[in-house]
Design an enzyme around this catalytic site. Structure first.
Site, PDB file in Angstrom:
ATOM      1  NE  ARG A 233      -4.264  -1.429   0.061  1.00  0.00           N
ATOM      2  CZ  ARG A 233      -4.372  -2.489  -0.748  1.00  0.00           C
ATOM      3  NH1 ARG A 233      -3.409  -2.779  -1.600  1.00  0.00           N
ATOM      4  NH2 ARG A 233      -5.452  -3.253  -0.729  1.00  0.00           N
ATOM      5  CD  GLU A 262      -2.995   3.095  -5.217  1.00  0.00           C
ATOM      6  OE1 GLU A 262      -1.806   2.765  -5.074  1.00  0.00           O
ATOM      7  OE2 GLU A 262      -3.913   2.271  -5.372  1.00  0.00           O
ATOM      8  CG  HIS A 294      -3.010  -1.106  -6.871  1.00  0.00           C
ATOM      9  ND1 HIS A 294      -3.275  -0.394  -5.733  1.00  0.00           N
ATOM     10  CD2 HIS A 294      -3.121  -2.413  -6.509  1.00  0.00           C
ATOM     11  CE1 HIS A 294      -3.546  -1.221  -4.743  1.00  0.00           C
ATOM     12  NE2 HIS A 294      -3.455  -2.462  -5.189  1.00  0.00           N
TER      13      HIS A 294
HETATM   14  P1  NAD Z   1      -1.277 -11.267   5.031  1.00  0.00           P
HETATM   15  O1  NAD Z   1      -2.282 -10.810   6.019  1.00  0.00           O
HETATM   16  O2  NAD Z   1      -1.260 -12.704   4.625  1.00  0.00           O
HETATM   17  O3  NAD Z   1       0.197 -10.903   5.566  1.00  0.00           O
HETATM   18  C1  NAD Z   1       0.539  -9.674   6.122  1.00  0.00           C
HETATM   19  C2  NAD Z   1       1.701  -9.898   7.093  1.00  0.00           C
HETATM   20  O4  NAD Z   1       2.099  -8.614   7.578  1.00  0.00           O
HETATM   21  C3  NAD Z   1       1.340 -10.766   8.304  1.00  0.00           C
HETATM   22  O5  NAD Z   1       2.308 -11.788   8.487  1.00  0.00           O
HETATM   23  C4  NAD Z   1       1.342  -9.766   9.461  1.00  0.00           C
HETATM   24  O6  NAD Z   1       1.745 -10.341  10.700  1.00  0.00           O
HETATM   25  C5  NAD Z   1       2.360  -8.760   8.974  1.00  0.00           C
HETATM   26  N1  NAD Z   1       2.260  -7.466   9.642  1.00  0.00           N
HETATM   27  C6  NAD Z   1       1.160  -6.832  10.110  1.00  0.00           C
HETATM   28  N2  NAD Z   1       1.500  -5.666  10.690  1.00  0.00           N
HETATM   29  C7  NAD Z   1       2.845  -5.569  10.580  1.00  0.00           C
HETATM   30  C8  NAD Z   1       3.785  -4.594  11.001  1.00  0.00           C
HETATM   31  N3  NAD Z   1       3.401  -3.500  11.687  1.00  0.00           N
HETATM   32  N4  NAD Z   1       5.072  -4.808  10.719  1.00  0.00           N
HETATM   33  C9  NAD Z   1       5.475  -5.928  10.067  1.00  0.00           C
HETATM   34  N5  NAD Z   1       4.632  -6.894   9.649  1.00  0.00           N
HETATM   35  C10 NAD Z   1       3.334  -6.710   9.915  1.00  0.00           C
HETATM   36  O7  NAD Z   1      -1.447 -10.317   3.774  1.00  0.00           O
HETATM   37  P2  NAD Z   1      -1.031 -10.615   2.256  1.00  0.00           P
HETATM   38  O8  NAD Z   1      -2.135 -11.351   1.564  1.00  0.00           O
HETATM   39  O9  NAD Z   1       0.344 -11.177   2.229  1.00  0.00           O
HETATM   40  O10 NAD Z   1      -1.029  -9.132   1.653  1.00  0.00           O
HETATM   41  C11 NAD Z   1      -0.110  -8.158   2.091  1.00  0.00           C
HETATM   42  C12 NAD Z   1      -0.535  -6.805   1.558  1.00  0.00           C
HETATM   43  O11 NAD Z   1      -0.385  -6.796   0.140  1.00  0.00           O
HETATM   44  C13 NAD Z   1      -2.021  -6.463   1.773  1.00  0.00           C
HETATM   45  O12 NAD Z   1      -2.219  -5.869   3.041  1.00  0.00           O
HETATM   46  C14 NAD Z   1      -2.317  -5.504   0.653  1.00  0.00           C
HETATM   47  O13 NAD Z   1      -2.139  -4.191   1.133  1.00  0.00           O
HETATM   48  C15 NAD Z   1      -1.239  -5.794  -0.389  1.00  0.00           C
HETATM   49  N6  NAD Z   1      -1.789  -6.269  -1.675  1.00  0.00           N
HETATM   50  C16 NAD Z   1      -1.433  -5.613  -2.815  1.00  0.00           C
HETATM   51  C17 NAD Z   1      -1.923  -6.039  -4.051  1.00  0.00           C
HETATM   52  C18 NAD Z   1      -1.530  -5.376  -5.345  1.00  0.00           C
HETATM   53  O14 NAD Z   1      -2.226  -5.545  -6.366  1.00  0.00           O
HETATM   54  N7  NAD Z   1      -0.438  -4.642  -5.410  1.00  0.00           N
HETATM   55  C19 NAD Z   1      -2.805  -7.128  -4.099  1.00  0.00           C
HETATM   56  C20 NAD Z   1      -3.131  -7.785  -2.907  1.00  0.00           C
HETATM   57  C21 NAD Z   1      -2.628  -7.350  -1.688  1.00  0.00           C
END
Ligand code: NAD
Length: 329
Positions: A233, A262, A294
């Site tokens: 994000r 964005e 994105h």
């Molecule tokens: P997920 O929930 O499986 O994993 C997120 C991880 O981040 C978890 O292990 C959690 O413990 C950790 N976390 C939470 N707070 C934290 C902090 N303060 N410091 C360090 N680690 C922390 O999520 P995911 O499915 O792997 O997705 C991750 C992110 O990717 C989503 O939150 C979303 O914003 C982003 N995303 C982007 C796209 C894109 O098209 N670019 C698509 C899907 C998701």
């Protein structure tokens, strides 16, 4: 269910039309969901929204007035939804927790390879009959240290990809995971990750704690010449500070699929417009910055899964089944 879909593009419409076997009446709107467009939900049971829709308190109050009972996010993140306001209005929120973590992890790796080996520049050069290799030198990924912030679903696929290149992977997460340790990854503090990594890739969610996680202080701790990748994000990074870090060469490579501001830019063709956002214009001017708008999620497999799970979430709500993908406050 009658459902108003916001921020829809041609690829959303075709995948939802393919998977909706007539159970739900879908109205596709191109516009973003916000206080001005909330009235389009009149007569609808639910809304389906995406990453840049405004589901703030005022919009949610309006949705409630129009008798909307469900917000179905067709994405994993829900940082743009005021969950407290939704609970107050008795509107449930569901999402698609994982549609293709591989898609985003692979896109992060594509940003790394492109920035490093400058294939985007080589492509343009060769098309213009310029076969020179000047200024195209990259570096071996083999044995470089990659720091992964957030080792959830996407972070873990990303780790496997980087391990495949022979990288030394270190990670930071609030909740270290044994499956990640078993991949040969060591968890370190955020400061250690910043100090040791040649490449840093962000895969944690945007929360109050992670807003501007990478700002002036973090840049000052990074290895000189580091590469920073963000497919998570935009607001995880203070972009103004990223510009400074590029100018003082702390950052030698910057690859982003998400950007703090964005919502006024991404997912639109603005090629005939004047870009009013000076920060992104400055970023675009750097030769060592790569921006995609994105598109990390944008694979056929991910779109199919998003449609299947979202339609399943709508049906579960309609038939009063357990909402396994409900976002808890
Ligand atoms: P997920 O929930 O499986 O994993 C997120 C991880 O981040 C978890 O292990 C959690 O413990 C950790 N976390 C939470 N707070 C934290 C902090 N303060 N410091 C360090 N680690 C922390 O999520 P995911 O499915 O792997 O997705 C991750 C992110 O990717 C989503 O939150 C979303 O914003 C982003 N995303 C982007 C796209 C894109 O098209 N670019 C698509 C899907 C998701």
């Amino acid at each position: 269910m009658k459902v108003a879909f916001f921020s829809t593009k041609s690829y959303d419409i075709s995948s939802f039309e393919k998977h909706n076997t007539g159970n739900h009446e879908i109205i596709f709107y191109e516009s973003t969901l916000n206080t001005k467009t909330a009235k389009l939900t009149q007569g609808c049971d639910a809304v389906c929204a995406f990453v840049n829709d405004h589901l703030h308190e005022r919009t949610i109050k309006l949705l409630s007035e129009y008798d909307v009972k469900l917000i179905a996010m067709r994405c994993a993140g829900f940082n743009n939804v005021d969950l407290k306001a939704a609970a107050t209005e008795n509107i449930k929120v569901v999402r698609v927790p994982a549609y293709s973590p591989m898609a985003v992890a692979e896109h992060a790796s594509a940003l790394i390879l492109t920035l490093n080996r400058k294939t985007h520049k080589a492509y343009n050069r060769v098309r213009e009959g310029n076969f020179s290799l000047e200024r195209l030198t990259g570096f071996d990924l083999y044995k470089k240290t990659v720091g992964v912030v957030g080792t959830g679903k996407i972070g873990q696929y990303f780790i496997k990809i980087m391990k495949g290149y022979g990288c030394n992977v270190i990670a930071y997460d609030l909740y270290p995971n044994d499956a990640v340790k078993a991949l040969g990854v060591s968890y370190v503090s955020m400061d250690e990750l910043l100090e040791q990594s040649d490449i840093i890739s962000l895969h944690c969610p945007l929360t109050e704690d992670t807003h501007h996680l990478i700002g002036k202080e973090a840049f000052s701790k990074m290895k000189k010449g580091a590469m920073l990748i963000n497919t998570s994000r935009g607001a995880l990074i203070d972009t103004v500070e990223a510009v400074e870090a590029l100018k003082n060469k702390t950052l030698e490579y910057f690859g982003i699929d998400v950007y703090e501001q964005e919502e006024k830019l991404f997912f639109r063709d603005l090629s005939e417009n004047i870009i009013m956002d000076d920060v992104i214009s400055r970023l675009i001017s750097f030769p060592n910055v790569l921006i995609t708008s994105h598109q990390g999620f944008l694979t056929h497999e991910a779109l199919d899964k998003i449609a299947e799970v979202t339609l399943g979430n709508l049906t579960a709500f309609e038939t009063e089944e357990h909402l396994e993908n409900e976002v808890a406050i």
